[in-house]
Scaffold this active site. Sequence first.
Site, short mmCIF file in Angstrom:
data_model
loop_
_atom_site.label_atom_id
_atom_site.label_comp_id
_atom_site.label_asym_id
_atom_site.label_seq_id
_atom_site.Cartn_x
_atom_site.Cartn_y
_atom_site.Cartn_z
N ASP A 193 40.87 39.11 46.63
CA ASP A 193 40.97 39.97 47.81
C ASP A 193 40.84 39.18 49.09
O ASP A 193 41.56 39.42 50.06
CB ASP A 193 39.89 41.04 47.76
CG ASP A 193 40.19 42.15 46.76
OD1 ASP A 193 41.36 42.26 46.32
OD2 ASP A 193 39.27 42.90 46.40
N ASP A 211 35.06 38.97 46.20
CA ASP A 211 36.25 38.89 45.34
C ASP A 211 37.21 37.87 45.93
O ASP A 211 37.81 38.10 46.99
CB ASP A 211 36.91 40.27 45.24
CG ASP A 211 38.05 40.30 44.23
OD1 ASP A 211 39.04 39.54 44.42
OD2 ASP A 211 37.97 41.06 43.26
N THR A 244 34.51 47.32 30.95
CA THR A 244 33.94 46.38 29.98
C THR A 244 33.64 45.00 30.57
O THR A 244 32.94 44.19 29.96
CB THR A 244 34.90 46.18 28.79
OG1 THR A 244 36.09 45.53 29.26
CG2 THR A 244 35.26 47.53 28.17
N ARG A 275 40.68 42.01 35.10
CA ARG A 275 39.37 42.38 34.58
C ARG A 275 39.28 43.89 34.38
O ARG A 275 39.58 44.66 35.29
CB ARG A 275 38.26 41.93 35.54
CG ARG A 275 36.86 42.21 34.99
CD ARG A 275 35.82 41.51 35.82
NE ARG A 275 35.17 42.43 36.75
CZ ARG A 275 33.91 42.31 37.16
NH1 ARG A 275 33.18 41.30 36.72
NH2 ARG A 275 33.39 43.14 38.00
#
Length: 214
Positions: free
Chosen positions: A208, A205, A113, A109
Amino acid sequence: MDFKNEKNVFILEHPLIQHKITRLRDKNTGTAEFRKVAGEIAMLMGYEALRDLETTDIEVETPIEKTMSPVIAGHKQAVVPILRAGLGMTDGILNLIPAAKVGHIGMARDEQTHQPVSYYCKLPDRIGERTVIITDPMLATGGSAVDAIRFIKEKGGRRIKFMCIIAAPEGLERLHTAHPDVQIYVGHLDRELNENAYICPGLGDAGDRIFGTD
């Protein structure tokens, strides 16, 4: 959009799946438990997603007599995790269909943006003959999923299923609109994306938390 009435969108409400998703949401759940529970959820979701696999009857001999009994027809399944978080769901699916081939699609990612950037794609051979199960724990904006499915279709994939543990409505609508022919299996439909394109309430996340990185 009322996803429950949409063809090829399946919001799984099984109590066991919901219970385990709660464990993933908890910020105090450590890496080892998070990884284990993510795999368990994937296996439970896979049970639902794979209910339409074709079977064929073979003859077996029970302790009582010979009989015809069904087995999965051929070994034409492929699991394709979206790297890296999708790896956390792969073993759960392979526990159900251990003969499946495994491919990988690398998507990252762009933090500015919030759009996906592809960096790797390796798929099993004869992908057009296989039922392809794409895994990614989180469907946020939907960009990675849309692109991953497009890559597989460009390589000849035709029977494609997408599995995620949680999804934002925005990402689910984007994916379903872009690929209405793809079956989408969602463990839980969350409330929304925030200004940083993270799912709320979400679970942080997933990559993670699965791999213990920051």
